[in-house]
Motif scaffolding. Structure first.
Motif: not given
Length: 278
Positions: A99-126
């Motif tokens: 749970a905590s690991v999955l939450a961290a990946y999804k939070q990172a995706e959301q943060t990067v989507a805000t700060t660097d939207p052109s990257c299109r980082l998927p949490w599944q890659l993390l």
């Protein structure tokens, strides 16, 4: 669980023909994840896949080319993206992410989507990199703040079977004042963490042992050099910047494809542990 091959990463070393054939055969069974952006099975040379590096790296890789888990995902994969229902028995355990690991990946995706939207980082890659680097923080063995309950350290990068990277942090992160070691659930070497470390959980510390901090750092590292991770070529370059091995790229891509097909949350500390890397 799919068969796996253990190998020790040696900078500049080549694998035997038998091992290469076995890896290729296993990777092919995980298609399309094992296919590189140029449509090839890979030559073993990161440069052949168009690898580039992010600024602030040591030895051209976030991990210092440390060992990694080579287990591949089950041949039968989930068929409902984002769903926890209908998972086949052969894949249900491996599709679970603590749970905590999955939450961290999804939070990172959301943060990067805000700060660097052109990257299109998927949490599944993390998640794929976290699986290969540390078995999802050793099955989610983290405390309430997301910090690993015990250190996750790679071997000393002393040039004996691995890259030679002398100490850069006075042992502050890796408890080694002679050579650097990869640290934490995303296995950053200290010199890379010094440039890319993040405080994602707001505790005032940039801690490579914290899954929230490490996941966000990994996300931003993968997005370096204006990469767009929705493009196969850029995704390949990003993964190769993490570890300069085409076999590593195949393994990460296999898990990435697997997690894209579906995952489910499991309690922290109950994740499936991969085989010990060599």
């Amino acid at each position: 669980m799919a068969a796996h091959i253990r190998r020790r990463l040696r900078k500049g070393a080549t694998t035997t023909a038998v091992a290469a054939a076995a890896v290729a055969a296993l990777a092919a069974s995980q298609a399309p994840a094992a296919t590189l952006a140029d449509g090839s099975a890979g030559s073993g040379d990161p440069k052949a896949a168009g690898e580039d590096t992010a600024s602030g790296e040591t030895d051209g890789a976030a991990t210092g080319n440390s060992p990694y888990y080579t287990d591949l995902p089950p041949l039968v994969t989930p068929d409902r993206p984002g769903s926890s229902s209908g998972l086949p028995a052969a894949g249900s355990a491996e599709a679970g992410i603590p749970a905590s690991v999955l939450a961290a990946y999804k939070q990172a995706e959301q943060t990067v989507a805000t700060t660097d939207p052109s990257c299109r980082l998927p949490w599944q890659l993390l998640a794929a990199i976290g699986k290969v680097e540390s078995g999802q923080a050793r099955g989610g063995r983290v405390d309430a703040n997301g910090t690993t309950t015990s250190p996750i350290l790679g071997p000393a990068l002393n040039g004996q079977g691995f890259a030679l990277i002398k100490d850069t942090d006075g042992g502050a992160y890796d408890s080694d004042s002679v050579h650097d070691r990869a640290v934490g659930p995303m296995q950053f070497i200290p010199s890379t963490w010094a440039s890319w470390g993040q405080d994602a959980n707001g505790d005032g510390r940039k801690d490579p042992n914290n899954i929230y901090d490490a996941a966000l750092a990994a996300g931003r590292y993968l997005c370096a050099n204006d990469r767009d991770l929705a493009l196969a070529a850029d995704l390949d370059k990003a993964v190769l910047s993490y570890n300069r091995s085409t076999e590593y790229l195949r393994t990460v891509r296999s898990w990435y494809s697997y997690y894209q097909r579906g995952t489910h949350e499991i309690p922290d500390g109950t994740g499936t542990l991969p085989s010990t890397p060599s």
